[in-house]
Design a protein around this motif. Structure first.
Motif, PDB file in Angstrom:
ATOM      1  N   ARG A   1       0.843  -1.194   0.000  1.00  0.00           N
ATOM      2  CA  ARG A   1       0.000   0.000   0.000  1.00  0.00           C
ATOM      3  C   ARG A   1       0.879   1.245   0.000  1.00  0.00           C
ATOM      4  O   ARG A   1       1.823   1.351   0.792  1.00  0.00           O
ATOM      5  CB  ARG A   1      -0.941   0.005   1.210  1.00  0.00           C
ATOM      6  CG  ARG A   1      -2.019  -1.081   1.143  1.00  0.00           C
ATOM      7  CD  ARG A   1      -3.053  -0.873   2.231  1.00  0.00           C
ATOM      8  NE  ARG A   1      -4.048  -1.937   2.267  1.00  0.00           N
ATOM      9  CZ  ARG A   1      -5.201  -1.925   1.583  1.00  0.00           C
ATOM     10  NH1 ARG A   1      -5.478  -0.902   0.789  1.00  0.00           N
ATOM     11  NH2 ARG A   1      -6.059  -2.925   1.701  1.00  0.00           N
ATOM     12  N   ALA A   2       0.554   2.189  -0.888  1.00  0.00           N
ATOM     13  CA  ALA A   2       1.289   3.443  -0.943  1.00  0.00           C
ATOM     14  C   ALA A   2       0.931   4.317   0.256  1.00  0.00           C
ATOM     15  O   ALA A   2      -0.120   4.142   0.888  1.00  0.00           O
ATOM     16  CB  ALA A   2       0.970   4.176  -2.247  1.00  0.00           C
ATOM     17  N   ASP A   3       1.799   5.272   0.574  1.00  0.00           N
ATOM     18  CA  ASP A   3       1.526   6.218   1.656  1.00  0.00           C
ATOM     19  C   ASP A   3       0.594   7.330   1.199  1.00  0.00           C
ATOM     20  O   ASP A   3      -0.072   7.963   2.029  1.00  0.00           O
ATOM     21  CB  ASP A   3       2.839   6.831   2.154  1.00  0.00           C
ATOM     22  CG  ASP A   3       3.780   5.793   2.738  1.00  0.00           C
ATOM     23  OD1 ASP A   3       3.278   4.805   3.298  1.00  0.00           O
ATOM     24  OD2 ASP A   3       5.002   5.964   2.603  1.00  0.00           O
ATOM     25  N   GLY A   4       0.561   7.589  -0.099  1.00  0.00           N
ATOM     26  CA  GLY A   4      -0.289   8.644  -0.623  1.00  0.00           C
ATOM     27  C   GLY A   4      -0.561   8.426  -2.091  1.00  0.00           C
ATOM     28  O   GLY A   4       0.123   7.653  -2.762  1.00  0.00           O
ATOM     29  N   GLY A   5      -1.580   9.110  -2.594  1.00  0.00           N
ATOM     30  CA  GLY A   5      -1.963   8.941  -3.988  1.00  0.00           C
ATOM     31  C   GLY A   5      -3.002   7.838  -4.138  1.00  0.00           C
ATOM     32  O   GLY A   5      -3.504   7.285  -3.154  1.00  0.00           O
ATOM     33  N   SER A   6      -3.310   7.510  -5.382  1.00  0.00           N
ATOM     34  CA  SER A   6      -4.340   6.501  -5.643  1.00  0.00           C
ATOM     35  C   SER A   6      -3.910   5.569  -6.767  1.00  0.00           C
ATOM     36  O   SER A   6      -3.116   5.940  -7.634  1.00  0.00           O
ATOM     37  CB  SER A   6      -5.668   7.170  -6.021  1.00  0.00           C
ATOM     38  OG  SER A   6      -5.550   7.834  -7.268  1.00  0.00           O
ATOM     39  N   VAL A   7      -4.438   4.349  -6.711  1.00  0.00           N
ATOM     40  CA  VAL A   7      -4.217   3.347  -7.752  1.00  0.00           C
ATOM     41  C   VAL A   7      -5.572   2.782  -8.145  1.00  0.00           C
ATOM     42  O   VAL A   7      -6.336   2.342  -7.276  1.00  0.00           O
ATOM     43  CB  VAL A   7      -3.297   2.205  -7.270  1.00  0.00           C
ATOM     44  CG1 VAL A   7      -3.155   1.144  -8.362  1.00  0.00           C
ATOM     45  CG2 VAL A   7      -1.937   2.735  -6.859  1.00  0.00           C
ATOM     46  N   VAL A   8      -5.860   2.792  -9.438  1.00  0.00           N
ATOM     47  CA  VAL A   8      -7.095   2.213  -9.962  1.00  0.00           C
ATOM     48  C   VAL A   8      -6.720   1.075 -10.905  1.00  0.00           C
ATOM     49  O   VAL A   8      -5.950   1.272 -11.851  1.00  0.00           O
ATOM     50  CB  VAL A   8      -7.947   3.259 -10.711  1.00  0.00           C
ATOM     51  CG1 VAL A   8      -9.194   2.611 -11.301  1.00  0.00           C
ATOM     52  CG2 VAL A   8      -8.335   4.406  -9.769  1.00  0.00           C
ATOM     53  N   VAL A   9      -7.229  -0.128 -10.637  1.00  0.00           N
ATOM     54  CA  VAL A   9      -6.995  -1.301 -11.476  1.00  0.00           C
ATOM     55  C   VAL A   9      -8.330  -1.815 -11.984  1.00  0.00           C
ATOM     56  O   VAL A   9      -9.206  -2.162 -11.177  1.00  0.00           O
ATOM     57  CB  VAL A   9      -6.262  -2.417 -10.703  1.00  0.00           C
ATOM     58  CG1 VAL A   9      -6.114  -3.663 -11.572  1.00  0.00           C
ATOM     59  CG2 VAL A   9      -4.895  -1.936 -10.225  1.00  0.00           C
ATOM     60  N   ASP A  10      -8.494  -1.819 -13.292  1.00  0.00           N
ATOM     61  CA  ASP A  10      -9.724  -2.328 -13.906  1.00  0.00           C
ATOM     62  C   ASP A  10     -10.964  -1.652 -13.307  1.00  0.00           C
ATOM     63  O   ASP A  10     -11.967  -2.298 -13.027  1.00  0.00           O
ATOM     64  CB  ASP A  10      -9.802  -3.842 -13.731  1.00  0.00           C
ATOM     65  CG  ASP A  10     -10.770  -4.498 -14.729  1.00  0.00           C
ATOM     66  OD1 ASP A  10     -11.006  -3.907 -15.797  1.00  0.00           O
ATOM     67  OD2 ASP A  10     -11.268  -5.594 -14.417  1.00  0.00           O
ATOM     68  N   GLY A  11     -10.839  -0.343 -13.084  1.00  0.00           N
ATOM     69  CA  GLY A  11     -11.964   0.435 -12.596  1.00  0.00           C
ATOM     70  C   GLY A  11     -12.170   0.421 -11.092  1.00  0.00           C
ATOM     71  O   GLY A  11     -13.113   1.047 -10.595  1.00  0.00           O
ATOM     72  N   VAL A  12     -11.296  -0.264 -10.360  1.00  0.00           N
ATOM     73  CA  VAL A  12     -11.443  -0.366  -8.903  1.00  0.00           C
ATOM     74  C   VAL A  12     -10.309   0.385  -8.220  1.00  0.00           C
ATOM     75  O   VAL A  12      -9.128   0.144  -8.507  1.00  0.00           O
ATOM     76  CB  VAL A  12     -11.445  -1.839  -8.440  1.00  0.00           C
ATOM     77  CG1 VAL A  12     -11.570  -1.921  -6.930  1.00  0.00           C
ATOM     78  CG2 VAL A  12     -12.565  -2.615  -9.124  1.00  0.00           C
TER      79      VAL A  12
END
Length: 244
Positions: free
Chosen positions: A59-70
């Motif tokens: 898990r990152a400390d900040g920011g966002s990750v979207v995989v296949d719309g999730v």
């Protein structure tokens, strides 16, 4: 069409105080469907951390990750595990096969865990594609390193995931076996319209990619076509010199 994977403002730091190491510094990157991307960079550049964060392994400390719309940050551990199992394929340097299972049983293991039956026709195609039709009932100890990694590639593709992450997939292989695995990853993109993101230190491996990302000190310092092995060497060196 939206990217299969998108990271925005990704930050990751290990440790604290004077010993803190910043592995990712506000990284923005997206990966489109049907493309093979190679990620390179010197040791400590953040390339493995980037892959682990966008693949939901860390898990990152900040920011966002979207995989296949999730959005991964919205998932608890159980749902994140299910997403990785169902929508993400993994190929690791160490193969990660279960020694008590046959090649075929290892290939379908994620679906077995999920309680789903594999598509018989797709399984036959996969086994044939990776060249293991006559070895499908052999256990890992009866297979060469190259054959074991081909089992791992087939396992990664078995559930038709949204994206396959390959972390140094040729790192433990001789040159001939490496070529076989690289051809498989390239075929997965060209024939199966798969999306593949590969971390590698090997310029030749990176040269099979459509796109090359180079990281240095937690930032992307090059993003463009991979080109030949010589092109990859030059871009990696130029990016490193530019930051240095």
């Amino acid at each position: 069409m939206s990217p299969i994977v998108r990271a925005s403002g990704l930050r990751k730091t290990y440790g604290s105080g004077e010993t803190a190491v910043t592995a990712l510094r506000d990284v923005d990157v997206a990966f489109d469907a049907g493309q093979l991307t190679a990620i390179m960079g010197p040791s400590g550049s953040g390339k493995s951390t980037l892959m682990h964060c966008i693949a939901g392994l860390d898990r990152a400390d900040g920011g966002s990750v979207v995989v296949d719309g999730v959005e991964l940050g919205s998932l608890d551990d159980r749902r994140l595990t299910e997403l990785r199992r169902d929508r993400i394929g993994f190929v690791f340097q160490a193969f990660n096969l279960l020694p008590v299972l046959t090649a075929e049983e290892n290939i379908v293991l994620p679906m077995t865990i999920a309680g789903r039956r594999p598509d018989a026709e797709w399984l036959e195609q996969l086994v044939a594609t990776v060249g293991l039709t006559d070895r499908r009932h052999h256990r890992p100890s009866e297979l060469s390193g190259g054959q074991q990694q081909r089992v791992a590639v087939a396992r990664a593709l078995a559930s038709r995931p949204a994206v396959v992450f390959a972390d140094e997939p040729t790192g433990n292989l001789d040159s001939r076996s490496s070529e076989e695995v690289l051809r498989l990853l390239r075929r997965a993109v060209d024939e199966f319209d798969q999306t593949v993101v590969m971390v590698t230190h090997d310029a030749h491996a990176a040269s099979i990619a459509d796109r090359l990302l180079v990281l240095q000190d937690g930032r992307i310092v090059h993003d463009g076509p991979a080109g030949t092995s010589e092109d990859v060497h030059a871009r990696l060196q130029a990016a490193t010199d530019q930051v240095g």
